[in-house]
Design an enzyme around this catalytic site. Structure first.
Site, PDB file in Angstrom:
ATOM      1  N   ARG A 158     -13.682  -8.493   1.975  1.00 42.09           N
ATOM      2  CA  ARG A 158     -12.269  -8.273   1.658  1.00 42.09           C
ATOM      3  C   ARG A 158     -11.481  -9.530   2.014  1.00 42.09           C
ATOM      4  O   ARG A 158     -10.603  -9.952   1.274  1.00 42.09           O
ATOM      5  CB  ARG A 158     -11.719  -7.071   2.461  1.00 42.09           C
ATOM      6  CG  ARG A 158     -12.355  -5.721   2.150  1.00 42.09           C
ATOM      7  CD  ARG A 158     -11.946  -5.205   0.789  1.00 42.09           C
ATOM      8  NE  ARG A 158     -10.511  -5.115   0.643  1.00 42.09           N
ATOM      9  CZ  ARG A 158      -9.743  -4.105   1.074  1.00 42.09           C
ATOM     10  NH1 ARG A 158     -10.310  -3.058   1.638  1.00 42.09           N
ATOM     11  NH2 ARG A 158      -8.432  -4.107   0.896  1.00 42.09           N
TER      12      ARG A 158
ATOM     13  N   CYS B  64     -16.348   2.161   0.508  1.00 41.68           N
ATOM     14  CA  CYS B  64     -15.182   1.323   0.837  1.00 41.68           C
ATOM     15  C   CYS B  64     -14.820   1.414   2.315  1.00 41.68           C
ATOM     16  O   CYS B  64     -14.185   0.513   2.845  1.00 41.68           O
ATOM     17  CB  CYS B  64     -14.001   1.724  -0.032  1.00 41.68           C
ATOM     18  SG  CYS B  64     -13.599   3.479   0.063  1.00 41.68           S
TER      19      CYS B  64
ATOM     20  N   ARG C 189       0.883  -1.185   0.000  1.00 42.62           N
ATOM     21  CA  ARG C 189       0.000   0.000   0.000  1.00 42.62           C
ATOM     22  C   ARG C 189       0.904   1.214   0.000  1.00 42.62           C
ATOM     23  O   ARG C 189       1.714   1.412   0.913  1.00 42.62           O
ATOM     24  CB  ARG C 189      -0.915   0.013   1.225  1.00 42.62           C
ATOM     25  CG  ARG C 189      -1.578   1.360   1.442  1.00 42.62           C
ATOM     26  CD  ARG C 189      -2.666   1.345   2.481  1.00 42.62           C
ATOM     27  NE  ARG C 189      -3.859   0.695   1.979  1.00 42.62           N
ATOM     28  CZ  ARG C 189      -5.078   0.852   2.500  1.00 42.62           C
ATOM     29  NH1 ARG C 189      -5.260   1.646   3.530  1.00 42.62           N
ATOM     30  NH2 ARG C 189      -6.108   0.230   1.996  1.00 42.62           N
TER      31      ARG C 189
ATOM     32  N   GLN D   2     -10.302  -3.811  -3.292  1.00 45.20           N
ATOM     33  CA  GLN D   2     -11.592  -3.277  -2.841  1.00 45.20           C
ATOM     34  C   GLN D   2     -12.673  -3.493  -3.899  1.00 45.20           C
ATOM     35  O   GLN D   2     -13.791  -3.915  -3.587  1.00 45.20           O
ATOM     36  CB  GLN D   2     -11.432  -1.770  -2.554  1.00 45.20           C
ATOM     37  CG  GLN D   2     -12.691  -1.120  -2.037  1.00 45.20           C
ATOM     38  CD  GLN D   2     -13.013  -1.504  -0.597  1.00 45.20           C
ATOM     39  OE1 GLN D   2     -12.153  -1.428   0.261  1.00 45.20           O
ATOM     40  NE2 GLN D   2     -14.236  -1.930  -0.341  1.00 45.20           N
TER      41      GLN D   2
ATOM     42  N   HIS E  94      -7.477   0.851  -6.373  1.00 45.17           N
ATOM     43  CA  HIS E  94      -7.649   0.005  -5.185  1.00 45.17           C
ATOM     44  C   HIS E  94      -8.351  -1.294  -5.627  1.00 45.17           C
ATOM     45  O   HIS E  94      -9.519  -1.525  -5.308  1.00 45.17           O
ATOM     46  CB  HIS E  94      -8.478   0.765  -4.139  1.00 45.17           C
ATOM     47  CG  HIS E  94      -8.441   0.174  -2.760  1.00 45.17           C
ATOM     48  ND1 HIS E  94      -7.670  -0.929  -2.417  1.00 45.17           N
ATOM     49  CD2 HIS E  94      -9.105   0.519  -1.613  1.00 45.17           C
ATOM     50  CE1 HIS E  94      -7.861  -1.207  -1.135  1.00 45.17           C
ATOM     51  NE2 HIS E  94      -8.722  -0.356  -0.626  1.00 45.17           N
TER      52      HIS E  94
ATOM     53  N   ASP F  67     -17.055   7.722  -1.591  1.00 44.53           N
ATOM     54  CA  ASP F  67     -15.777   7.568  -0.886  1.00 44.53           C
ATOM     55  C   ASP F  67     -15.519   8.885  -0.161  1.00 44.53           C
ATOM     56  O   ASP F  67     -16.203   9.894  -0.423  1.00 44.53           O
ATOM     57  CB  ASP F  67     -14.675   7.286  -1.933  1.00 44.53           C
ATOM     58  CG  ASP F  67     -13.294   7.056  -1.317  1.00 44.53           C
ATOM     59  OD1 ASP F  67     -13.211   6.788  -0.109  1.00 44.53           O
ATOM     60  OD2 ASP F  67     -12.291   7.154  -2.065  1.00 44.53           O
TER      61      ASP F  67
HETATM   62  N1  NVA Z   1      -9.852   7.149  -1.239  1.00 39.65           N
HETATM   63  C1  NVA Z   1      -9.519   6.627   0.068  1.00 39.65           C
HETATM   64  C2  NVA Z   1      -9.801   5.160   0.123  1.00 39.65           C
HETATM   65  C3  NVA Z   1      -9.529   4.509   1.455  1.00 39.65           C
HETATM   66  C4  NVA Z   1      -9.786   3.042   1.433  1.00 39.65           C
HETATM   67  C5  NVA Z   1      -8.055   6.921   0.357  1.00 39.65           C
HETATM   68  O1  NVA Z   1      -7.216   6.727  -0.538  1.00 39.65           O
HETATM   69  O2  NVA Z   1      -7.740   7.371   1.464  1.00 39.65           O
HETATM   70  N1   CP Z   2     -11.298   0.191   2.531  1.00 37.10           N
HETATM   71  C1   CP Z   2     -10.021   0.106   2.949  1.00 37.10           C
HETATM   72  O1   CP Z   2      -9.098  -0.212   2.193  1.00 37.10           O
HETATM   73  O2   CP Z   2      -9.872   0.343   4.273  1.00 37.10           O
HETATM   74  P1   CP Z   2      -8.495   0.520   5.060  1.00 37.10           P
HETATM   75  O3   CP Z   2      -7.900   1.828   4.654  1.00 37.10           O
HETATM   76  O4   CP Z   2      -8.907   0.472   6.510  1.00 37.10           O
HETATM   77  O5   CP Z   2      -7.589  -0.627   4.697  1.00 37.10           O
END
Ligand code: NVA
Ligand code: CP
Length: 315
Positions: free
Chosen positions: A298, A270, A101, A131, A128, A230
């Site tokens: 997930r 998400c 990540r 997800q 992502h 989101d």
């Molecule tokens: N768009 C959000 C998704 C989190 C799962 C982020 O990147 O923070």
């Molecule tokens: N939806 C998602 O990826 O959540 P986290 O940021 O908690 O991993």
């Protein structure tokens, strides 16, 4: 050997395999011990916070008989400037796969190119994919029931994506909709529309640019089977939060707006959510909100992705 850096990295046969394996893992969880990662260690490099991705991967790798090794980028030399290529070469000598990540999609691609083990994208600023697979599986499960055709249940359905239409979740849903044969309408403020990078990816894969973008949320939501949103300020955009909230306010999924979708439409997010910003609490609590099923799935879906990738090693 396969990587999962974007939704389209798995072909139709593997996609079908992921969905049916996920359904089986969910049905038999706790009664059939997994073996797909027996004797394996998978590294998990995280440069951003995470609850769902981190925990579902750690639990999932463990349930498949493997060992997850969590590596915060601040604790490894990557965070002090060691190249992503050298990190990939070194880790490949120790571990059997890597979940990452981070910010740049390019970093994930370079990691996969330089290493010799499968790599899974656990979120970048661009995509992502874990997800999206879990989300699509969750909606399909609702529509197809325990024995129905999961992928068939998605074809022709419409998703309305509201709010930040220029970042990872919107990009991933544009690609996902194309993969699953769904229609997608996005609504967000001018200046936050889907960017040239997702368009270039669709083009490079010979996919049609058949998403629609509007600044009118009530237009996007018409006939929608899924209403998706989101957060308005993603990880790394904290400094822009105030300006984004001001611009995205008209795209909040209120109970009134949700009622304008199909009468049986599902609400999805998400997570994490900011109730009172991108979505009203009443919508999160609506019986047609399936946010916690998405979160749970997930685990099942990623176990399936891990199994398919582990089986591709050496091929
Ligand atoms: N768009 C959000 C998704 C989190 C799962 C982020 O990147 O923070
Ligand atoms: N939806 C998602 O990826 O959540 P986290 O940021 O908690 O991993």
């Amino acid at each position: 050997m396969k990587h999962f850096l974007k939704e389209t990295d798995l072909g139709p046969k593997e996609l079908g395999e992921v969905f049916s394996l996920a359904r089986e893992f969910k049905r038999t969880r706790g009664s059939v011990p997994g073996t797909a990662l027996k004797g394996q260690t998978w590294a998990m490099i995280f440069a951003k916070s995470s609850t769902r991705t981190r925990v579902s991967f750690e639990v999932g790798i463990n349930e498949l008989g493997g060992h997850p090794l969590f590596l915060n980028t601040h604790d490894i030399q990557l965070g002090r400037g060691e190249s992503v290529e050298d990190t990939a070469r070194v880790l490949s000598r120790f571990v059997h796969g890597i979940v990452i990540r981070t910010f740049d999609q390019e970093q994930v691609e370079r990691l996969a190119a330089a290493g010799s083990v499968p790599v899974i994208n656990g979120l970048t600023d661009f995509l992502h994919p874990c997800q999206i697979y879990a989300d699509a599986f969750t909606a399909a499960e609702r529509w197809a029931g325990p024995k129905g055709d999961l992928l068939g249940a998605l074809r022709g359905r419409k998703i309305a994506f509201l709010g930040d239409t220029g970042f990872n979740m919107a990009n991933s849903w544009i690609l996902g909709a194309s993969l699953f044969g769904m229609r997608i309408s996005l609504a967000g403020p001018a200046g936050y529309e889907p960017g040239t990078k997702i368009q270039a990816l669709l083009k490079s894969e010979g996919r049609a640019l058949d998403y629609s973008f509007t600044t009118d949320p009530s237009e996007a939501i018409q006939d929608a089977d899924i209403v998706y949103t989101d957060v308005w300020a993603s990880m790394g955009q904290e400094d822009e939060a105030k300006a984004r909230v001001a611009k995205m306010r008209p795209y909040a999924v209120t109970a009134k707006l949700f009622a304008a979708a199909k009468p049986d439409a599902l609400f999805m997010h998400c997570l994490p959510a900011h109730p009172g910003e991108e979505v009203e609490q009443a919508v999160l609590d609506n019986p047609r909100s399936i946010i916690f099923e998405e979160a749970e799935n997930r685990l099942h879906v990623q176990k399936a992705i891990l199994s398919v990738l582990a089986a591709s090693r050496g091929k």
